[in-house]
Scaffold this motif. Sequence first.
Motif, PDB file in Angstrom:
ATOM      1  N   GLY A  64       0.838  -1.191   0.000  1.00 52.84           N
ATOM      2  CA  GLY A  64       0.000   0.000   0.000  1.00 52.84           C
ATOM      3  C   GLY A  64       0.877   1.246   0.000  1.00 52.84           C
ATOM      4  O   GLY A  64       1.830   1.363  -0.771  1.00 52.84           O
ATOM      5  N   ASP A  65       0.568   2.170   0.922  1.00 55.03           N
ATOM      6  CA  ASP A  65       1.405   3.358   1.057  1.00 55.03           C
ATOM      7  C   ASP A  65       2.318   3.256   2.276  1.00 55.03           C
ATOM      8  O   ASP A  65       2.800   4.272   2.784  1.00 55.03           O
ATOM      9  CB  ASP A  65       0.528   4.614   1.153  1.00 55.03           C
ATOM     10  N   GLN A  66       2.551   2.038   2.749  1.00 54.62           N
ATOM     11  CA  GLN A  66       3.367   1.823   3.937  1.00 54.62           C
ATOM     12  C   GLN A  66       4.624   1.047   3.598  1.00 54.62           C
ATOM     13  O   GLN A  66       4.706   0.358   2.577  1.00 54.62           O
ATOM     14  CB  GLN A  66       2.576   1.044   5.006  1.00 54.62           C
ATOM     15  N   GLN A  67       5.607   1.152   4.484  1.00 53.06           N
ATOM     16  CA  GLN A  67       6.786   0.325   4.378  1.00 53.06           C
ATOM     17  C   GLN A  67       7.284   0.006   5.786  1.00 53.06           C
ATOM     18  O   GLN A  67       7.056   0.765   6.727  1.00 53.06           O
ATOM     19  CB  GLN A  67       7.885   1.001   3.561  1.00 53.06           C
ATOM     20  N   VAL A  68       7.939  -1.147   5.926  1.00 47.63           N
ATOM     21  CA  VAL A  68       8.400  -1.579   7.231  1.00 47.63           C
ATOM     22  C   VAL A  68       9.728  -2.309   7.051  1.00 47.63           C
ATOM     23  O   VAL A  68       9.942  -3.021   6.071  1.00 47.63           O
ATOM     24  CB  VAL A  68       7.355  -2.489   7.913  1.00 47.63           C
ATOM     25  N   MET A  69      10.638  -2.113   8.012  1.00 47.73           N
ATOM     26  CA  MET A  69      11.918  -2.791   8.010  1.00 47.73           C
ATOM     27  C   MET A  69      11.810  -4.035   8.876  1.00 47.73           C
ATOM     28  O   MET A  69      11.402  -3.970  10.040  1.00 47.73           O
ATOM     29  CB  MET A  69      13.005  -1.875   8.556  1.00 47.73           C
ATOM     30  N   LEU A  70      12.170  -5.186   8.323  1.00 46.43           N
ATOM     31  CA  LEU A  70      12.080  -6.456   9.027  1.00 46.43           C
ATOM     32  C   LEU A  70      13.463  -7.058   9.213  1.00 46.43           C
ATOM     33  O   LEU A  70      14.365  -6.845   8.386  1.00 46.43           O
ATOM     34  CB  LEU A  70      11.181  -7.415   8.262  1.00 46.43           C
ATOM     35  N   GLN A  71      13.598  -7.836  10.294  1.00 45.65           N
ATOM     36  CA  GLN A  71      14.889  -8.414  10.671  1.00 45.65           C
ATOM     37  C   GLN A  71      14.766  -9.931  10.803  1.00 45.65           C
ATOM     38  O   GLN A  71      13.680 -10.495  10.734  1.00 45.65           O
ATOM     39  CB  GLN A  71      15.365  -7.811  12.008  1.00 45.65           C
ATOM     40  N   ALA A  72      15.910 -10.570  11.043  1.00 42.85           N
ATOM     41  CA  ALA A  72      15.923 -12.018  11.256  1.00 42.85           C
ATOM     42  C   ALA A  72      14.983 -12.390  12.401  1.00 42.85           C
ATOM     43  O   ALA A  72      14.956 -11.730  13.438  1.00 42.85           O
ATOM     44  CB  ALA A  72      17.346 -12.479  11.575  1.00 42.85           C
ATOM     45  N   GLY A  73      14.181 -13.437  12.185  1.00 44.03           N
ATOM     46  CA  GLY A  73      13.195 -13.858  13.174  1.00 44.03           C
ATOM     47  C   GLY A  73      11.808 -13.309  12.915  1.00 44.03           C
ATOM     48  O   GLY A  73      10.829 -13.788  13.493  1.00 44.03           O
ATOM     49  N   ASP A  74      11.700 -12.281  12.049  1.00 43.06           N
ATOM     50  CA  ASP A  74      10.396 -11.735  11.679  1.00 43.06           C
ATOM     51  C   ASP A  74       9.791 -12.580  10.554  1.00 43.06           C
ATOM     52  O   ASP A  74      10.490 -13.320   9.857  1.00 43.06           O
ATOM     53  CB  ASP A  74      10.524 -10.284  11.194  1.00 43.06           C
ATOM     54  N   LEU A  75       8.488 -12.418  10.367  1.00 50.94           N
ATOM     55  CA  LEU A  75       7.827 -13.043   9.223  1.00 50.94           C
ATOM     56  C   LEU A  75       6.877 -12.037   8.586  1.00 50.94           C
ATOM     57  O   LEU A  75       6.433 -11.081   9.224  1.00 50.94           O
ATOM     58  CB  LEU A  75       7.102 -14.323   9.614  1.00 50.94           C
ATOM     59  N   PHE A  76       6.574 -12.260   7.320  1.00 53.78           N
ATOM     60  CA  PHE A  76       5.545 -11.463   6.647  1.00 53.78           C
ATOM     61  C   PHE A  76       4.810 -12.356   5.669  1.00 53.78           C
ATOM     62  O   PHE A  76       5.294 -13.422   5.271  1.00 53.78           O
ATOM     63  CB  PHE A  76       6.139 -10.239   5.945  1.00 53.78           C
ATOM     64  N   CYS A  77       3.598 -11.932   5.319  1.00 54.17           N
ATOM     65  CA  CYS A  77       2.764 -12.714   4.416  1.00 54.17           C
ATOM     66  C   CYS A  77       2.320 -11.858   3.237  1.00 54.17           C
ATOM     67  O   CYS A  77       1.855 -10.721   3.426  1.00 54.17           O
ATOM     68  CB  CYS A  77       1.531 -13.266   5.144  1.00 54.17           C
ATOM     69  N   LEU A  78       2.466 -12.386   2.051  1.00 54.14           N
ATOM     70  CA  LEU A  78       1.905 -11.768   0.853  1.00 54.14           C
ATOM     71  C   LEU A  78       0.493 -12.317   0.685  1.00 54.14           C
ATOM     72  O   LEU A  78       0.306 -13.525   0.498  1.00 54.14           O
ATOM     73  CB  LEU A  78       2.749 -12.108  -0.371  1.00 54.14           C
ATOM     74  N   PHE A  79      -0.496 -11.440   0.769  1.00 54.77           N
ATOM     75  CA  PHE A  79      -1.884 -11.865   0.604  1.00 54.77           C
ATOM     76  C   PHE A  79      -2.245 -11.874  -0.886  1.00 54.77           C
ATOM     77  O   PHE A  79      -1.698 -11.084  -1.668  1.00 54.77           O
ATOM     78  CB  PHE A  79      -2.820 -10.939   1.369  1.00 54.77           C
ATOM     79  N   PRO A  80      -3.168 -12.738  -1.295  1.00 55.32           N
ATOM     80  CA  PRO A  80      -3.506 -12.836  -2.720  1.00 55.32           C
ATOM     81  C   PRO A  80      -4.018 -11.521  -3.287  1.00 55.32           C
ATOM     82  O   PRO A  80      -4.778 -10.798  -2.639  1.00 55.32           O
ATOM     83  CB  PRO A  80      -4.610 -13.910  -2.755  1.00 55.32           C
ATOM     84  N   HIS A  81      -3.559 -11.208  -4.499  1.00 50.34           N
ATOM     85  CA  HIS A  81      -4.053 -10.095  -5.300  1.00 50.34           C
ATOM     86  C   HIS A  81      -3.833  -8.739  -4.624  1.00 50.34           C
ATOM     87  O   HIS A  81      -4.609  -7.804  -4.826  1.00 50.34           O
ATOM     88  CB  HIS A  81      -5.539 -10.297  -5.640  1.00 50.34           C
ATOM     89  N   VAL A  82      -2.805  -8.660  -3.799  1.00 50.48           N
ATOM     90  CA  VAL A  82      -2.381  -7.401  -3.193  1.00 50.48           C
ATOM     91  C   VAL A  82      -0.967  -7.118  -3.684  1.00 50.48           C
ATOM     92  O   VAL A  82      -0.136  -8.025  -3.752  1.00 50.48           O
ATOM     93  CB  VAL A  82      -2.414  -7.477  -1.650  1.00 50.48           C
ATOM     94  N   THR A  83      -0.687  -5.865  -4.032  1.00 51.77           N
ATOM     95  CA  THR A  83       0.614  -5.524  -4.591  1.00 51.77           C
ATOM     96  C   THR A  83       1.634  -5.293  -3.483  1.00 51.77           C
ATOM     97  O   THR A  83       1.383  -4.532  -2.545  1.00 51.77           O
ATOM     98  CB  THR A  83       0.511  -4.262  -5.459  1.00 51.77           C
TER      99      THR A  83
END
Length: 283
Positions: A64-83
């Motif tokens: 979206g219009d956000q950004q975040v810095m992630l480090q070792a041990g973090d996780l993130f998920c790409l949801f379907p049909h989202v850029t």
Amino acid sequence: MKETLHEFVDLHHFMPTRFDRSGGFWLIRAGRNVAKPSYWIGRKQIDCFGLHILRSGSLLLRFGDQQVMLQAGDLFCLFPHVTYEYQIAGENELQMLWLSLQGPQLPELLQTIGVTPAEPYRRQAIRGESLDGLQDIERLVWEQPPARKLAMFSALCRFFESLELDSPFPHEQNQSANDNWIQEAERFFQLHYTEELRIHGVADAFGLHRSYFSHAFTQKLGISPQQYIQRLRLQRAQQLLLQNRTLTVGEIALSVGYPDLYTFSRAFKRHVGCSPSDYRSRT
């Protein structure tokens, strides 16, 4: 590992069986990589849920219009049909492992572990039991192929369970904060009305005090939880009296949750206006 423009990558693809697709979620792809200094993915969309775990290094995720810095041990998920767009950040080597998943339960499952489209990441999620669970999945994918379907499904369930246990958003808090908890309570009663229920136990399951649970439920529906349960029992009894004449009145009493014929008959006559036998014979 195979070398590409931005990374060294090891991929394993799965073909879901009929058994897999009959469940709530299933694995379609697993990958692990060592990123090159030029590592950059995006902007792109995918058709599945892409759960990514950072094993080392740092990554900048944009959504979206956000950004975040992630480090070792973090996780993130790409949801379907989202850029999404993400790239290596910092000088340390970036390594990731990801699981591409499909299935109708995944939105609720991800919410349970604190990952939503509005906040598709979770910091320091991989530790202790969740780290062990991830290593079990990795062994099944790359060290012991082909994995038995039940072994892989069990490993995935244990992994999500460990993430839920360590979640900063306990299930009970989610329930009590949910504005729709009364609808959930109705569904609970509709599922369990034939059983012996204690209202304080049901309230505890929703993370609420019994007094508040009963007061709010009564205000919303106009009847108390106990009256709601009795109404469900008597409505079902009326259906059985008319639709299943092979069942005796005593069998119907036990089927809808009453301990004996006498208690059932008293309740039925008080609320319907006639005995169960008369009700059956009049129609």
